[in-house]
Design a protein around this motif. Structure first.
Motif, short mmCIF file in Angstrom:
data_model
loop_
_atom_site.label_atom_id
_atom_site.label_comp_id
_atom_site.label_asym_id
_atom_site.label_seq_id
_atom_site.Cartn_x
_atom_site.Cartn_y
_atom_site.Cartn_z
N LEU A 140 0.83 -1.20 0.00
CA LEU A 140 0.00 0.00 0.00
C LEU A 140 0.87 1.25 0.00
CD1 LEU A 140 -2.94 1.00 0.15
CD2 LEU A 140 -2.68 1.05 2.63
N ARG A 141 1.94 1.21 0.85
CA ARG A 141 2.80 2.36 0.97
C ARG A 141 3.50 2.66 -0.35
NH1 ARG A 141 4.99 4.57 5.53
NH2 ARG A 141 4.44 2.76 6.78
N GLU A 142 3.97 1.57 -1.01
CA GLU A 142 4.74 1.77 -2.24
C GLU A 142 3.87 2.08 -3.43
OE1 GLU A 142 7.39 -1.53 -2.50
OE2 GLU A 142 8.68 -0.71 -0.93
N SER A 143 2.59 1.77 -3.32
CA SER A 143 1.69 2.08 -4.43
C SER A 143 1.56 3.59 -4.60
CB SER A 143 0.31 1.47 -4.21
OG SER A 143 -0.34 2.18 -3.16
N GLY A 144 1.90 4.34 -3.54
CA GLY A 144 1.85 5.79 -3.63
C GLY A 144 0.47 6.34 -3.48
N HIS A 145 -0.51 5.44 -3.34
CA HIS A 145 -1.87 5.93 -3.19
C HIS A 145 -2.30 5.99 -1.73
CE1 HIS A 145 -2.35 5.88 -7.42
NE2 HIS A 145 -2.07 4.58 -7.52
N PHE A 146 -1.32 5.85 -0.82
CA PHE A 146 -1.67 5.80 0.59
C PHE A 146 -2.10 7.16 1.10
CE2 PHE A 146 -0.27 6.17 5.08
CZ PHE A 146 -1.23 5.35 5.61
N ASN A 147 -3.35 7.24 1.51
CA ASN A 147 -3.86 8.48 2.06
C ASN A 147 -4.79 8.12 3.21
OD1 ASN A 147 -4.99 10.89 2.69
ND2 ASN A 147 -6.00 11.22 0.71
N SER A 148 -4.29 8.39 4.42
CA SER A 148 -5.05 7.90 5.57
C SER A 148 -6.41 8.55 5.70
CB SER A 148 -4.24 8.11 6.85
OG SER A 148 -3.93 9.47 6.99
N ALA A 149 -6.60 9.73 5.12
CA ALA A 149 -7.88 10.41 5.24
C ALA A 149 -8.98 9.67 4.49
CB ALA A 149 -7.77 11.85 4.73
N SER A 150 -8.56 8.79 3.54
CA SER A 150 -9.58 8.08 2.77
C SER A 150 -9.96 6.75 3.40
CB SER A 150 -9.07 7.83 1.35
OG SER A 150 -7.92 7.00 1.42
N LEU A 151 -9.30 6.41 4.53
CA LEU A 151 -9.60 5.15 5.22
C LEU A 151 -10.95 5.24 5.94
CD1 LEU A 151 -6.15 4.43 6.88
CD2 LEU A 151 -7.23 3.03 5.11
N PRO A 152 -11.55 4.09 6.20
CA PRO A 152 -12.74 4.14 7.06
C PRO A 152 -12.37 4.71 8.42
CG PRO A 152 -12.39 1.92 6.18
CD PRO A 152 -11.22 2.74 5.78
N TRP A 153 -13.34 5.37 9.12
CA TRP A 153 -13.07 6.12 10.33
C TRP A 153 -12.27 5.33 11.36
CZ3 TRP A 153 -14.89 5.64 15.49
CH2 TRP A 153 -14.63 6.77 16.28
N VAL A 197 -4.23 16.89 23.82
CA VAL A 197 -5.44 16.64 23.04
C VAL A 197 -5.25 15.33 22.31
CG1 VAL A 197 -6.83 17.41 21.08
CG2 VAL A 197 -5.99 19.09 22.74
N VAL A 198 -6.24 14.46 22.40
CA VAL A 198 -6.23 13.24 21.60
C VAL A 198 -7.55 13.19 20.85
CG1 VAL A 198 -6.18 10.73 21.62
CG2 VAL A 198 -4.78 12.00 23.24
N ILE A 199 -7.49 13.17 19.52
CA ILE A 199 -8.71 13.02 18.73
C ILE A 199 -8.68 11.64 18.12
CG2 ILE A 199 -10.07 13.92 16.82
CD1 ILE A 199 -8.65 16.61 17.26
N GLU A 200 -9.63 10.81 18.54
CA GLU A 200 -9.64 9.44 18.04
C GLU A 200 -9.86 9.46 16.54
OE1 GLU A 200 -12.20 6.69 20.00
OE2 GLU A 200 -11.34 7.08 21.99
N HIS A 201 -8.99 8.75 15.84
CA HIS A 201 -9.08 8.62 14.38
C HIS A 201 -9.19 10.00 13.72
CE1 HIS A 201 -9.58 4.47 15.42
NE2 HIS A 201 -10.63 4.77 16.14
N GLY A 202 -8.46 10.96 14.29
CA GLY A 202 -8.50 12.33 13.76
C GLY A 202 -7.48 12.58 12.67
N ASN A 203 -6.76 11.51 12.27
CA ASN A 203 -5.75 11.63 11.24
C ASN A 203 -4.50 12.33 11.73
OD1 ASN A 203 -5.66 10.41 8.78
ND2 ASN A 203 -7.39 11.58 7.99
N ALA A 204 -4.06 13.38 11.14
CA ALA A 204 -2.77 13.98 11.48
C ALA A 204 -2.88 14.88 12.70
CB ALA A 204 -2.24 14.77 10.29
N GLY A 205 -1.94 14.71 13.64
CA GLY A 205 -1.93 15.55 14.83
C GLY A 205 -1.77 17.01 14.50
#
Lengths: 635, 416
Positions: free
Chosen positions: A556-569, A592-600
């Motif tokens: 997934l990482r090497e495919s270059g299409h890795f974008n965590s924002a597009s993952l299920p919550w 502050v901790v935001i669960e599944h908030g993506n980037a800190g």
């Protein structure tokens, strides 16, 4: 006959009649029986003497034990107020309608007539029927509580048609801020049988027991001491007369370090994100705001939570009942890096100026560990490594010093340890060590140390631990988080910053960490430029963190299409941010901790900045100050 | 016309006796002659009056005093009210008083004649109560008769006394030496005792047995016969214990150790002793006895009425009640001794011993000296059957007193 009566001389015994052969025997034996009868009743008279005169005092005492019943009176529960005296848990008078079954001939009819005035639902009726089956006829049964003035007026007006219905006043616990402070303040509920077995006071009607939060941890102080009333009771326990009464002592008033206004602002800023935030006075460890979202309505517990409500709470993946600030454990991600840096500096393995080269990955034993920057950061020292949050630098450092040193440093900062805060059900989190891994029957791999270096793997911490950790970095003192600021108005020793011992760490090293964290926010190319404060002359230091909750596959990482924002919550990384301000004279630490908030940097950092801004600009004069205290006192 | 004057002997000449008028009660040998006959016919009203005159009104007064004590106590037991106990009980006592005086007018000749039917009815009722009686406190004791609750075991005691007196009267003192003549009366006693124990009512069973034994003794049972009976008693008691109901055994064990079960079977005994003890010398005052008024004392209007009296009036009151009861008992015994016929002597003795045993069992029970059993205190406790039974008994006793000089039945003794 009269003649004969006159002839017969008056005497007790007849002359022995020779014509009647049995009469002599009869007379003798009858006299013997009379003697026996007299003796038998004499013996009983003697026994009566023993019982009544000889042992009379003993039995009189037993009789008093029988008839005098000492009952305890429920004391009012102590109030809980915030640091400015705003009540956050209070007692509300509760007007209720009671039914005395023995005073009405037609119980069902009375209940039906009552329900035409004040509606009763099926649940109320079922409860009334159940209570009436279990209680004696002279013990009142509660029909409805929380009556309004209108309800009471209607009941009073129709009282001739409602025999046995009486209005009574009791108290219930009242939380003016409801779900806002539910996790911290907790809630009360009727005690269960095991509690009652431990303390007779809890058996009193109307007594409540803290079941969560400060209500639970400070239950002993809040409960107060019971009064007592001596009553004459009959054999079935009915009260005949009151003989003596001693009023109880109300529970202590607990002043928390929380600021309700700030708390409300923090919750408002979080909105509907599943998140937790802690604002701590980093000088003395006072928790000024502690938010865990979503929350629940604590007043529901006083009367009993319905089954559907309970099922909804417990099955919700956003866990509204759990106080995420102390019981939610998360991988700290990059926020862990200052602790690793401190371990490395303290152990002497590196100095702040040592440089490492980051090619974008770190290879060890055939395994490759990636940096978040695909093409690497090049050569950098500690300051830059913190500023850019370079993973390879910390892989390298962790690999060099080993896990034990990291754990030692993390523990000294309060991570993975049990904190002394006055809240039940807090979790310890975990700083893994090879020894811990072995205890659970596994090998500790070198790779485990490497991923721990960036706060991933088995490392788990709570938001409160992160805030404590930040406070300790900011002040260099081993402050412990706490909520209770004063009891009955007398402020405890914990409020004084100088009462906290200094950390066993070199101030130079702490300065290096602070400098790195300052760069994160304020220097160009830092990871959290969005966290910069908009207050003139006040600067903030912080550290971002994005903690993966799922392993990212190489493909997934090497495919270059890795974008965590597009993952299920539920697969998105947690977003974390820790910070303290003002940089030159630290006052508040925020985590502050935001669960599944993506980037800190994107989700958590701006939130933390807004919270910090609010905390720093909040003017205590705007708060209600309790009588007898000055603004300075309240501060 | 002169009626043939023959020596009458009990049943054989019963019809002859009836022809001369049951109420006459005069020595039959002296009856005869026109004038006398006219006098006889005119006599009944005069006789009734003279019989009424010869009733021991002092004794009746004593009965009334005890019933008064009962009324006062029941008034307190009712929480300072004639309802629900004192009022009805006073009415029953009034009825009982009438019954007593009526029975007192009956001559022994008539009583002898009704003894057998009464006894048979009593046994019949005891059987009926076993078959369809109403259960009270784990035992079948009550039966509904014409809308009234009747306790046949109470009535059976009086019937048995009458029956035994009749039997011993018939067989005379001389025949007592032959054990064969004692076997039928023994069965007369054992039959109701067995039925009552089966109910099961231990207290009343013991009383019936005791009354029977006392009458055998007074009737002139030979000493060797008594010795022969007493020697195997321990063995019999052991067998009897094995046949007791569990709850009766429980009573015996809790009596031995009442503290072992303070809220269960031992509760009554403990509470009764506490109430007695808290009374002290002078009592807590009328209607101020805490144990009784607060209902710690169980069944204070029936079995434990004496406890309540002694709690409220103290040792002084308790002893006074015991003294009054003793006066009634001894008075009855003296009436027995002064009777000039065997039937009257035995009847009066049986009634007195019955009354005595009644008091003894109840008082011992409330003082914790014997296991608890449902035996009320006669004249004082609340209860219809017991009151009527007691008044019936006093009626018979008074009949013996009124007819004490009757030479009834002595002819046969002369024959032998």
């Amino acid at each position: 006959m009269k003649l004969r009566r006159r002839k017969e001389p008056k005497r007790l015994m007849p002359i022995r009649d020779l014509k009647d052969p049995g009469s002599g025997v009869f007379t003798r034996r009858a006299l013997l029986l009379m003697a026996a009868q007299t003796a038998a009743l004499g013996v009983l008279g003697r026994r009566l003497y023993d019982l009544q005169i000889r042992d009379g005092d003993h039995f009189a005492k037993l009789a008093d034990n029988n008839r005098i019943s000492k009952r305890l009176l429920a004391p009012p529960r102590g109030l809980i107020v915030d640091r400015y005296g705003v009540a956050i848990a209070a007692n509300k008078t509760n007007w209720r309608a009671l039914l005395l079954p023995e005073e009405t001939t037609d119980v069902q009819g009375t209940i039906d007539r009552f329900s035409t005035l004040v509606p009763l639902d099926e649940r109320d009726r079922a409860r009334v029927a159940r209570e009436m089956r279990h209680k004696r006829k002279f013990v009142p049964v509660m029909l409805r509580d929380f009556l309004s003035w209108d309800d009471m007026a209607r009941i009073e007006l129709n009282s001739p048609g409602l025999p046995g219905v009486l209005i009574d006043v009791g108290t219930t616990r009242f939380y003016p801020y409801g779900s806002l402070l539910a996790h911290t303040v907790g809630y009360v509920a009727p005690p269960n049988e095991q509690d009652v077995a431990k303390s007779a006071l809890l058996a009193l009607p109307g007594m409540r027991m803290g079941r969560a939060g400060v209500e639970q941890s400070q239950d002993d102080l809040l409960r107060g001491e019971s009064g007592s009333v001596q009553m004459e009771v009959n054999a079935v326990g009915r009260v005949m007369a009151e003989l003596d009464r001693v009023e109880g002592t109300p529970g202590d008033q607990i002043s928390l370090s929380l600021d309700v206004g700030l708390q409300r602002a923090v919750l408002g800023r979080i909105g509907d994100q599943v998140a937790s935030a802690v604002v701590m006075d980093c000088r003395n460890g006072e928790v000024v705001a502690m938010v865990s979202n979503p929350s629940f309505d604590p007043s529901l517990f006083d009367s009993g939570v319905s089954r559907t409500q309970w099922a909804e709470w417990t099955s919700n993946e956003r866990t509204p009942l759990i106080n995420k600030a102390v019981a939610g454990v998360y991988p700290p991600g990059s926020t862990f890096k200052p602790a690793v840096a401190m371990a490395a500096l303290s152990s002497g393995a590196i100095s702040a100026t040592d440089r490492f080269f980051c090619p974008g990955h770190f290879d060890m034993g055939g395994a490759r560990f990636h940096c978040w920057a695909k093409y690497g950061h090049g050569s950098l020292d500690l300051h830059q490594a913190l500023k850019f949050s370079c993973d390879v630098y910390f892989y390298e450092v962790a690999h060099r010093i080993g896990m034990e040193k990291i754990a030692e440093s993390a523990h000294a900062f309060g991570l993975g340890t049990e904190l002394g805060i006055e809240l039940p059900h807090q979790r310890e989190g975990l700083i893994p060590t090879p020894e811990w891994r072995r205890r659970h029957g596994h090998h500790w791999n070198g790779g485990d140390t490497v991923v721990s270096g960036i706060g991933q793997g088995f490392v788990q911490v709570t938001p409160l631990q992160l805030a404590t950790y930040t406070s300790r970095i900011a002040t260099g003192r081993a402050v412990e988080p706490h909520l209770v600021r004063a009891v009955n108005g007398s402020v405890g020793a914990k409020a004084e910053p100088t009462n906290w011992p200094a950390l066993d760490m070199d101030p130079k090293f702490l300065d290096a960490l602070r400098g790195g964290m300052f760069a994160v926010v304020n220097e160009p190319h830092g990871t959290a430029p969005k966290a910069r404060l908009d207050i003139p002359g006040v600067q903030m230091a912080g550290k971002t963190g994005s903690a993966q909750v799922r392993r990212v596959s190489r493909a997934l990482r090497e495919s270059g299409h890795f974008n965590s924002a597009s993952l299920p919550w539920e697969y998105r990384p947690h977003a974390l941010f820790i910070c303290f301000a003002p940089f030159d004279a630290p006052r508040y630490a925020v985590s502050v901790v935001i669960e599944h908030g993506n980037a800190g940097a994107d989700a958590a950092a701006p939130l933390a900045r807004d919270i910090m801004t609010d905390a720093l600009t909040r003017d205590p004069v705007n708060h209600r100050i309790p009588p007898g205290q000055t603004v300075a006192d309240a501060e | 016309m002169v009626l043939p004057v023959k020596p009458t002997s009990g049943l054989a000449n019963r019809s002859g006796a009836a022809a001369r008028g049951v109420l006459a009660g005069l020595d039959p040998r002296k009856s005869g002659g026109k004038f006398r006959k006219r006098l006889l016919r005119a006599e009944p009203s005069f006789r009734i009056l003279s019989k009424l005159w010869s009733v021991s009104w002092l004794y009746v007064l004593l009965i009334c005093v005890l019933a008064g004590v009962g009324y006062v106590s029941l008034y307190s037991a009712g929480g300072g009210s004639a309802r629900p106990f004192a009022g009805p009980q006073a009415m029953r006592f009034g009825f009982g008083l009438v019954l007593m005086i009526t029975v007192a007018m009956m001559p022994p000749r008539f009583l002898v004649r009704i003894a057998v039917p009464l006894y048979i009815v009593a046994i019949g009722l005891l059987v009926a109560v076993l078959r369809m009686g109403h259960v009270g406190k784990g035992a079948e004791r009550w039966i509904m008769l014409g809308g009234m609750q009747v306790q046949p075991s109470e009535y059976a005691k009086v019937a048995l006394v009458l029956m035994l007196a009749t039997w011993f009267h018939r067989i005379s003192y001389a025949r007592m030496g032959n054990p064969l003549w004692l076997i039928p009366p023994a069965f007369m006693v054992l039959l109701p005792v067995g039925l009552v124990l089966k109910e099961p009512n231990l207290g009343t069973g013991v009383i019936i047995g005791g009354v029977g034994a006392a009458m055998f003794f007074a009737a002139g049972m030979r000493l060797w016969q008594i010795a022969l009976l007493i020697l195997p008693t321990p063995v019999l008691l052991k067998i009897a214990y094995a046949h007791l109901h569990d709850y009766q055994k429980a009573r015996i064990t809790t009596f031995m150790h009442p503290e072992s079960d303070p809220l269960g079977a031992g509760y009554n005994i403990i509470q009764s002793k506490i109430a007695l003890g808290s009374g002290g010398m002078w009592g807590q005052g009328y209607m101020r006895g805490t144990q009784g008024q607060l209902n710690f004392l169980p069944e204070k209007q029936t079995d434990f009425i004496f406890t309540m009296i002694a709690e409220e009036w103290g040792y002084v009151g308790g002893i006074a009640v015991i003294g009054l009861l003793l006066l009634l008992i001894l008075g009855g015994m003296i009436m027995a001794i002064r009777s000039r016929n065997r039937f009257g002597r035995l009847l009066a003795l049986g009634i007195s011993v019955n009354f005595f045993l009644y008091c003894l069992v109840n008082l011992s029970m409330v003082m914790g000296a014997i296991p608890v059993g449902g035996v009320p205190l006669p004249l004082i406790s609340y209860g219809g059957s017991a009151m009527l039974d007691v008044m019936l008994g006093f009626g018979l006793l008074m009949s013996v007193w009124v007819h004490r000089n009757s030479r009834f039945g002595e002819e046969r003794d002369e024959q032998e």
